[in-house]
Design an enzyme around this catalytic site. Sequence first.
Site, PDB file in Angstrom:
ATOM      1  N   HIS A 142       0.833  -1.194   0.000  1.00  0.00           N
ATOM      2  CA  HIS A 142       0.000   0.000   0.000  1.00  0.00           C
ATOM      3  C   HIS A 142       0.870   1.247   0.000  1.00  0.00           C
ATOM      4  CE1 HIS A 142      -2.510   3.137   2.197  1.00  0.00           C
ATOM      5  NE2 HIS A 142      -3.144   2.944   1.061  1.00  0.00           N
ATOM      6  N   SER A 143       0.606   2.173  -0.923  1.00  0.00           N
ATOM      7  CA  SER A 143       1.295   3.454  -0.983  1.00  0.00           C
ATOM      8  C   SER A 143       2.807   3.239  -1.154  1.00  0.00           C
ATOM      9  CB  SER A 143       0.964   4.280   0.267  1.00  0.00           C
ATOM     10  OG  SER A 143       1.373   5.618   0.134  1.00  0.00           O
ATOM     11  N   THR A 144       3.626   3.712  -0.234  1.00  0.00           N
ATOM     12  CA  THR A 144       5.063   3.465  -0.315  1.00  0.00           C
ATOM     13  C   THR A 144       5.341   1.976  -0.424  1.00  0.00           C
ATOM     14  OG1 THR A 144       5.498   5.447   0.995  1.00  0.00           O
ATOM     15  CG2 THR A 144       7.286   3.858   0.813  1.00  0.00           C
TER      16      THR A 144
ATOM     17  N   ALA B 249      -1.941  -0.792  -4.023  1.00  0.00           N
ATOM     18  CA  ALA B 249      -3.012   0.145  -3.656  1.00  0.00           C
ATOM     19  C   ALA B 249      -2.391   1.472  -3.250  1.00  0.00           C
ATOM     20  CB  ALA B 249      -3.839  -0.411  -2.499  1.00  0.00           C
TER      21      ALA B 249
END
Length: 256
Positions: free
Chosen positions: A93-95, A121
Site C-alpha cells: 500500500h502506498s510506499t 493500492a
Amino acid sequence: MTERLVRSPWLPFGSKQDASVRLLCLPHAGAGATVYRTWASGLPGWIGACPVQPPGREKRRSEPILTAVRPLVESLAPDVAALVRPPYAIFGHSTGALCSFELIHELRRIGGPLPVHLFVAGRRAPQIPMDRTPLEGLSIEELTVTLRNMGGTPEEILADRDMVGLIRPMLIADFSVNESYSYTQVPALDLPITAFAGASDPGANVSQLAAWKEQTSARFHLHTLGGGHFAVFDHASDVLAVIAESLRPYEGAQRC
C-alpha cells in the site's frame, strides 16, 4: 522446516510455512507490520499473511530508517528468497506498493523465486512521477493537519503532540522513499497485477492506478473502492475477498 528457523527482522510474525500460499504485506509511510496484523483473520486459512517490518519502527525502532527504495529492497530480497516458500504473493500500500514493485525486480536480478501475483493500492504506477510533500519544513501542528487531511492516522495519535513528533522522522524518511524515486524502464513483469484505487484519493487517482497495467505482460485488474488514500483498510473485507479469489488456484499447493 520449523517456524523458529524461518523468522527474520523483516518477518516478525514468521513466514507461514504451513499455509498453501503466503501473502507478504508491505506497509505505507509511517506504518509498521502491525497495520496488517488483523488481515490474517480475514483471509482463508490456506493463505498465510506475512506482514513485513521495515527498519526504524516497532520492534526495529533502534535501527536506522531507510530513505531510499534501493537499499530497502537489497536488504529485504535475500530474506524473501531464503525464507519465503513459493507460491507466494505480495501486497503493498502506498510506499509499500512501490517497494513491492522494486522488490520483485530485485528478486529477479538475484535469481530468487518470484511471486505469483502483485497487489498494489494507494500509489500511482511507478512510471508516473510523484509530487513532493515538504514534510521536513512543517511544524508539528502543520504536520498534524497534513496527516488529518490524508486520513488513516488514528485521531488519538494526531491529538498527541509528542506522538506526532515521535513518528515524524519515520514519515519524512518514508515519504522520501516514495517521492525521491526515479523510475528506470524495465521489462514488464510476467505475473498478474491487481490494483485497488480509492475513488477520492488525491495522490493516486483511478487513472494513475490503472497505469499499473503497463508493468505486466500478464493479466491486470483494477478495483475502485469508495474513499480516499486508506480505502483498502476501510474496505478490508472486500479487498481480502478479491485477494483470496485471485490466489484460489494455489489453494491446494503442496505444503512442506
